[in-house]
Design a protein around this motif. Structure first.
Motif, PDB file in Angstrom:
ATOM      1  N   LEU A   1       0.840  -1.198   0.000  1.00  0.00           N
ATOM      2  CA  LEU A   1       0.000   0.000   0.000  1.00  0.00           C
ATOM      3  C   LEU A   1       0.873   1.245   0.000  1.00  0.00           C
ATOM      4  O   LEU A   1       1.920   1.307   0.657  1.00  0.00           O
ATOM      5  CB  LEU A   1      -0.917   0.014   1.232  1.00  0.00           C
ATOM      6  N   ASP A   2       0.425   2.252  -0.712  1.00  0.00           N
ATOM      7  CA  ASP A   2       1.140   3.523  -0.756  1.00  0.00           C
ATOM      8  C   ASP A   2       0.757   4.332   0.476  1.00  0.00           C
ATOM      9  O   ASP A   2      -0.348   4.880   0.574  1.00  0.00           O
ATOM     10  CB  ASP A   2       0.775   4.283  -2.037  1.00  0.00           C
ATOM     11  N   VAL A   3       1.646   4.366   1.456  1.00  0.00           N
ATOM     12  CA  VAL A   3       1.376   5.039   2.727  1.00  0.00           C
ATOM     13  C   VAL A   3       2.373   6.167   2.898  1.00  0.00           C
ATOM     14  O   VAL A   3       3.589   5.958   2.897  1.00  0.00           O
ATOM     15  CB  VAL A   3       1.487   4.049   3.909  1.00  0.00           C
ATOM     16  N   THR A   4       1.862   7.364   3.042  1.00  0.00           N
ATOM     17  CA  THR A   4       2.738   8.534   3.224  1.00  0.00           C
ATOM     18  C   THR A   4       2.786   8.986   4.667  1.00  0.00           C
ATOM     19  O   THR A   4       3.406  10.003   4.975  1.00  0.00           O
ATOM     20  CB  THR A   4       2.245   9.690   2.346  1.00  0.00           C
ATOM     21  N   ASP A   5       2.130   8.253   5.551  1.00  0.00           N
ATOM     22  CA  ASP A   5       2.127   8.635   6.971  1.00  0.00           C
ATOM     23  C   ASP A   5       3.510   8.410   7.572  1.00  0.00           C
ATOM     24  O   ASP A   5       4.049   7.309   7.528  1.00  0.00           O
ATOM     25  CB  ASP A   5       1.094   7.789   7.712  1.00  0.00           C
ATOM     26  N   GLU A   6       4.073   9.444   8.129  1.00  0.00           N
ATOM     27  CA  GLU A   6       5.411   9.348   8.717  1.00  0.00           C
ATOM     28  C   GLU A   6       5.365   9.234  10.235  1.00  0.00           C
ATOM     29  O   GLU A   6       6.377   9.359  10.904  1.00  0.00           O
ATOM     30  CB  GLU A   6       6.239  10.596   8.326  1.00  0.00           C
ATOM     31  N   SER A   7       4.159   9.042  10.786  1.00  0.00           N
ATOM     32  CA  SER A   7       4.036   9.031  12.242  1.00  0.00           C
ATOM     33  C   SER A   7       4.596   7.757  12.868  1.00  0.00           C
ATOM     34  O   SER A   7       4.819   7.701  14.063  1.00  0.00           O
ATOM     35  CB  SER A   7       2.559   9.163  12.637  1.00  0.00           C
ATOM     36  N   GLY A   8       4.809   6.742  12.074  1.00  0.00           N
ATOM     37  CA  GLY A   8       5.306   5.483  12.618  1.00  0.00           C
ATOM     38  C   GLY A   8       4.206   4.503  12.950  1.00  0.00           C
ATOM     39  O   GLY A   8       4.480   3.342  13.243  1.00  0.00           O
ATOM     40  N   HIS A   9       2.925   4.953  12.919  1.00  0.00           N
ATOM     41  CA  HIS A   9       1.827   4.043  13.255  1.00  0.00           C
ATOM     42  C   HIS A   9       1.777   2.871  12.267  1.00  0.00           C
ATOM     43  O   HIS A   9       1.575   1.723  12.664  1.00  0.00           O
ATOM     44  CB  HIS A   9       0.497   4.794  13.238  1.00  0.00           C
ATOM     45  N   TRP A  10       1.964   3.146  10.981  1.00  0.00           N
ATOM     46  CA  TRP A  10       1.887   2.084   9.996  1.00  0.00           C
ATOM     47  C   TRP A  10       2.992   1.061  10.185  1.00  0.00           C
ATOM     48  O   TRP A  10       2.783  -0.142  10.010  1.00  0.00           O
ATOM     49  CB  TRP A  10       1.945   2.691   8.599  1.00  0.00           C
ATOM     50  N   GLN A  11       4.170   1.515  10.568  1.00  0.00           N
ATOM     51  CA  GLN A  11       5.264   0.575  10.808  1.00  0.00           C
ATOM     52  C   GLN A  11       4.943  -0.339  11.978  1.00  0.00           C
ATOM     53  O   GLN A  11       5.249  -1.530  11.966  1.00  0.00           O
ATOM     54  CB  GLN A  11       6.568   1.350  11.060  1.00  0.00           C
ATOM     55  N   ARG A  12       4.310   0.208  13.001  1.00  0.00           N
ATOM     56  CA  ARG A  12       3.902  -0.638  14.139  1.00  0.00           C
ATOM     57  C   ARG A  12       2.826  -1.624  13.692  1.00  0.00           C
ATOM     58  O   ARG A  12       2.832  -2.794  14.095  1.00  0.00           O
ATOM     59  CB  ARG A  12       3.404   0.231  15.290  1.00  0.00           C
ATOM     60  N   SER A  13       1.878  -1.158  12.880  1.00  0.00           N
ATOM     61  CA  SER A  13       0.818  -2.039  12.403  1.00  0.00           C
ATOM     62  C   SER A  13       1.380  -3.179  11.572  1.00  0.00           C
ATOM     63  O   SER A  13       0.939  -4.328  11.674  1.00  0.00           O
ATOM     64  CB  SER A  13      -0.198  -1.242  11.574  1.00  0.00           C
ATOM     65  N   LEU A  14       2.389  -2.876  10.743  1.00  0.00           N
ATOM     66  CA  LEU A  14       2.966  -3.910   9.893  1.00  0.00           C
ATOM     67  C   LEU A  14       3.588  -5.038  10.703  1.00  0.00           C
ATOM     68  O   LEU A  14       3.602  -6.196  10.269  1.00  0.00           O
ATOM     69  CB  LEU A  14       4.016  -3.296   8.959  1.00  0.00           C
ATOM     70  N   LYS A  15       4.133  -4.699  11.867  1.00  0.00           N
ATOM     71  CA  LYS A  15       4.732  -5.746  12.706  1.00  0.00           C
ATOM     72  C   LYS A  15       3.671  -6.753  13.154  1.00  0.00           C
ATOM     73  O   LYS A  15       3.953  -7.946  13.287  1.00  0.00           O
ATOM     74  CB  LYS A  15       5.424  -5.118  13.907  1.00  0.00           C
ATOM     75  N   PHE A  16       2.467  -6.277  13.395  1.00  0.00           N
ATOM     76  CA  PHE A  16       1.394  -7.187  13.764  1.00  0.00           C
ATOM     77  C   PHE A  16       0.856  -7.921  12.535  1.00  0.00           C
ATOM     78  O   PHE A  16       0.616  -9.135  12.572  1.00  0.00           O
ATOM     79  CB  PHE A  16       0.256  -6.412  14.433  1.00  0.00           C
TER      80      PHE A  16
END
Length: 977
Positions: free
Chosen positions: A145-160
């Motif tokens: 997915l093309d995600v431009t969010d730099e808050s780090g939330h998506w990176q945490r979600s990806l770990k799950f």
């Protein structure tokens, strides 16, 4: 059965049409003139068992004929064509496996989420994986997915999200039911493409909201003899509106969105949906009105044009009623009254609501007339007797056993249900409860049960059973799920069997017990995948599993009264439909928050948006509101605050209210019909006659029945609240000790007295530092023995430490002036003129060098004010009277030189009072006068005669019916006895 065509066959029926009946009529019409076995070759797939049952019932009510093969869509997985596929993994096993993976991730990276969110995260991840499998979305598509969010939330979600990769890598050997269902449908579609069935295949009643089901519907619609029949198709929707339903981000909450998406995937326009049967809905005008009200937000300006052209509003709303009740209870009462009226008139009525609380309230209200509705949802398993019992036991793991928790288990109807001596069990439970209420301890153990049992053989057997069943619960720690479960069931069965019973008593009996046993059995089968759990985690997991179960008791429900969930609105079959709980957040429900993907990401990945549930609920609403007679209900307030009307009810009201005079009149008439039902319900609950005002009691018992003794602390009660003395002394009613002993002010006062008694009795007070430390050591011992609440112990110890220096320093002065000669000593004397005994316990007596005495009274808080001492609280002066009269046990009469309060509130208080000349004698005269007044039959024991504040709570206020009168009500004397 069907004419050859290259286009997919998609049929529909309008909202409000009796779908099962129309389905059967259409089948019979298309097979007219064919041999009887033609109907038997038709294969019909429906989406719910209720739909399946009703179709069979309708066939059974007609002439004898062969029936079509009625199957559920979920039955496909059992076909022999897919025998090579392994059975699906249990959803419970998948949940346990995900729980372990999430747990390990949180252990290595605790900053990702709190440990308390373990099961919620695992459940949410399981739901995401089910949805991905059902919609055919892979983890690679999520990661790309093309995600431009730099808050780090998506990176945490990806770990799950990465945790589900292992299940995809396992291929067909690790398929959950949703994934296996999609694979089955994909194989079946491929097989049909090469070898289409020669018999008719029909999918009826499904909206295709799930990806796998939609895929099956598309495959069936393209078969040579295949067809899809959609429920609740809005044939009144203009083409321009259908064209605006292609964007999920803007229109998925519309009731017709799924149909527009299905037709688009089939390369067709929604206008290509053909009527399955030429049958009119109960009110075509109402269908047009609701269709206009539910238009997507961007085109609601059409209300101004199309709404003004609607000339049949009176016809559309003639059989509609709107109830806006002041409370949920009033709403339930009105609904019950409506259903009862329908039953009496022979009209089939159904309540459709997603609000289980409202449905239970309606069921309870209908019980007034002996009407048992047919509730499609049943009762949640955790609320059934076995469910509650198992939850109570699970909640005890790792917890200190309190009195209330113990009695919750002992008083449960399933406890000792396998024993013939259930009555004896209840007797022992009652006796143990009274003992623990009075004497404690707050947290009983096995030795306390043995001490209570004494030498009674029956009690000993019963106490040994309780102790052996519950022994060791407090020490339970982290252990494998299987050990938790076996221990849990062993304890539950032991308690259910009883002290002399065998087996498991009534724990697994009846429908609720069998359902509980089914879920326990599934958990036992999958326990090896549960890993190691703490007691708290186990209790949470067990409750989550029970919540998946539902219990339907085999009662004979009334055939004309039904309670349905929103999905059953497609089944129809009721002339009168009540749509209950039409508040935002209830119908429709608030979409669940997704911790992994936002709306845009879900849409980009091909997953379902949160609004999908709202769209399905909107479709169910559009179906149900089209019934022959409709009642729309909501409560203006719930238990917390004002409610917001459901968006559909709001739209309907705004549309009617904004139309010319005809629309407003129609809305007012709907409301007027609803108000009538509310008034009838209120009248039904109103008393037939106003309750007479209760008098302020002032009973006058015979003089012979009046008490012949009174304590020095009870004198104040006789002055302030004589009714309390009457209830305790004459009626013999004592307040029941609290079930759960609390670290309250009376207990603190008792312990302060015990500490001071030991401290003063041990040794003279001479050194400020040494004796302060000795005082606190005594406090440690007493608090540890008598206050089993760590927080309260520390708090009370700190409060005593704050005044310890002051007390020791002033105590040195007091002991220099006199010597303590009696501590916590009892005294009793007889007032000769009346033959009444005065008795009490004096906290402390000191003897001065001249032979006179000082009487002290300890107060854990502030001493009473001078005004209170003068008019009400005579305890110190009465103590002095007892001492001077020689009433103290083991002591000769002594003159009292001083009386004083020693208060331990705040920074400490010492209030000495030198009794004036004749003051003690005057106190005796006042007491004699008071007791003489109550030795007369004409004197009544008035309730709350002179309480010090209106908020005063007496132990017997409920017996005196306080609230039906107040302090301004004159006493009503009455002879009793």
């Amino acid at each position: 059965m069907f004419e050859p065509t290259d286009a997919p066959r998609v049929y529909g029926l309008a909202p409000g049409v009796d779908f099962p009946q129309a389905l059967i009529d259409g089948l019979l019409a298309r097979l007219a003139g064919q041999p009887p076995e033609a109907l038997g070759r038709v294969e019909v797939f429906v989406n719910t068992r209720r739909m399946q049952r009703r179709i069979k019932t309708l066939f059974d009510s007609g002439p004898a004929m062969l029936l079509p093969r009625l199957r559920l869509v979920t039955d496909l997985a059992a076909d022999s064509l897919f025998a090579d596929l392994p059975p699906p993994i249990s959803p419970l096993r998948r949940r346990l496996e995900l729980t372990q993976l999430v747990s390990k991730l949180l252990e290595t990276e605790p900053e990702l989420a709190p440990r308390s969110a373990l099961f919620d995260l695992a459940d949410s991840l399981a739901e995401l994986m089910d949805e991905m499998r059902g919609e055919g979305v892979t983890p690679e598509e999520i990661r790309s997915l093309d995600v431009t969010d730099e808050s780090g939330h998506w990176q945490r979600s990806l770990k799950f999200v990465a945790l589900v990769d292992a299940f995809y890598a396992a291929g067909t050997h690790s398929l959950d039911p949703e994934a296996r269902q999609r694979l089955v449908i994909e194989r079946l579609a491929a097989h049909w493409a090469e070898h289409p069935p020669g018999h008719p295949v029909i999918v009826a009643g499904s909206t295709g909201s799930r990806g796998a089901t939609a895929l099956f519907m598309k495959a069936v619609s393209r078969l040579p003899q295949g067809a899809v029949i959609l429920p609740g198709v809005d044939f009144d929707l203009p083409d321009a509106v259908w064209g605006n339903l292609d964007d999920a981000m803007a229109a998925e909450d519309h009731p017709q969105f799924r149909f527009a998406r299905l037709m688009k995937d089939l390369g067709q326009h929604p206008r290509d949906i053909r009527p399955w049967r030429d049958v009119q809905p109960p009110s075509p005008a109402r269908n047009r009105l609701v269709s206009l009200a539910l238009r997507p937000a961007p085109v609601t300006d059409q209300w101004l044009t199309e709404g003004r052209r609607m000339e049949d509003l009176a016809e559309a709303t003639a059989d509609m009623t709107l109830i806006e009740a002041p409370s949920s209870r009033a709403e339930a009462s009105a609904i019950a009254l409506i259903i009862r009226r329908a039953v009496e008139d022979g009209v089939t009525a159904a309540l459709i609501t997603p609000d289980r609380t409202l449905s239970r309230q309606v069921t309870a209200a209908l019980d007034r007339w002996g009407i048992e509705p047919d509730d499609s949802a049943g009762k949640p398993l955790p609320l059934s007797p076995p469910g509650r019992f198992l939850r109570h036991v699970a909640d005890r793991f790792g917890q200190v056993l309190s009195v209330d928790a113990l009695l919750t288990l002992l008083k449960h109807p399933l406890t000792a249900s396998g024993s013939q001596a259930r009555g004896l069990h209840l007797l022992h439970t009652r006796e143990l409860e009274l003992h623990l209420r009075r004497y404690g301890p707050a947290f009983p153990a096995w030795r306390d049960f043995q001490s209570w049992a004494g030498q009674d053989a029956d009690r000993q057997t019963w106490a040994a059973w309780i102790g052996s069943a519950l022994d060791g619960l407090e020490a339970v720690g982290a252990r494998p799920l299987s050990e938790h479960l076996e221990n849990h069931i062993q304890i539950a069965e032991c308690l259910a069997a009883g002290p002399a019973g065998t087996g498991s008593g009534g724990l697994w009996d009846k429908a609720a017990g069998r359902e509980a046993r089914r879920w326990v059995g599934e958990l036992r089968r999958e326990a090896e995948y549960g890993g190691t759990l703490s007691p708290f985690d186990y209790a949470s997991l067990f409750l989550g599993i029970l919540q998946k179960g539902e219990v339907r008791e085999p009662t004979r429900a009334h055939p004309g009264a039904m309670i349905w969930g929103t999905l059953e609105s497609r089944v129809q079959g009721a002339r009168l439909v009540v749509l209950g709980g039409l508040n935002e957040g209830v119908w429709p429900e608030t979409p669940k928050s997704d911790p992994w993907l936002n709306r845009k990401m879900r849409d980009g990945a091909g997953l379902l948006l949160p609004e999908r549930r709202i769209g399905l609920a909107a479709h169910d609403f559009q179906q149900a509101v089209a019934a022959e007679q409709v009642v729309l209900t909501r409560s203006v307030r719930d238990v917390e605050a004002q409610t917001v009307p459901s968006r559909w009810l709001n739209r309907l009201g705004n549309l009617l209210g904004g139309l010319p005079e005809q629309g407003m009149d129609a809305l007012k008439q709907m409301q007027a019909r609803g108000t009538r039902w509310l008034d009838l319900a209120e009248l039904l609950d109103a008393p037939t006659a106003p309750a007479p005002a209760s008098p302020r009691p002032s009973p006058r018992p015979p003089v012979a029945a009046r008490p012949r003794e009174i304590s020095i602390t009870e004198v104040q009660t006789l002055i302030r609240d004589p009714y309390a003395v009457y209830a305790r002394r004459i009626l013999g009613l004592a307040p029941l000790d609290p079930l759960r002993r609390q670290p309250d002010a009376p207990l603190r006062g008792t312990l302060i007295h015990k500490i001071l008694e030991r401290f003063i009795d041990d040794a003279p007070v001479q050194d400020p530092v040494r004796d302060r430390d000795r005082l606190m050591e005594v406090a440690d011992v007493v608090f540890a023995a008598r206050a089993p609440w760590p927080a309260a112990r520390r708090l009370w110890w700190a409060r005593l430490r704050r005044v310890a220096d002051w007390f020791v320093e002033t105590e040195i002065v007091r002991q220099d002036a006199g010597k303590p000669v009696a501590l916590e000593v009892k005294a009793r004397m007889t007032i000769e003129a009346l033959g009444v005994d005065l008795y009490g316990k004096i906290d402390r007596i000191d003897e001065l060098p001249d032979g006179r005495a000082v009487v002290y009274d300890y107060k854990s808080g502030a001493p009473p004010s001078p005004d209170v001492q003068e008019h009400f609280d005579k305890q110190l002066l009465l103590s002095a009277l007892l001492l001077e009269s020689g009433a103290v046990a083991g002591r000769a009469p002594m003159d009292v030189a001083q009386i004083a309060y020693i208060g331990f509130g705040g920074s400490g208080t010492f209030e000495p009072v030198a009794p004036g000349s004749g003051e003690i004698s005057a106190t005796k005269a006042e007491l004699t006068e008071l007791l003489t007044a109550y030795a007369n039959r004409s004197r009544g024991y008035t309730s709350r005669r002179a309480v010090d504040r209106k908020a005063f709570e007496g132990d017997y206020d409920h017996l005196a019916r306080l609230g039906e009168w107040d302090e301004s009500t004159p006493p009503s004397g009455m002879a009793v006895g």
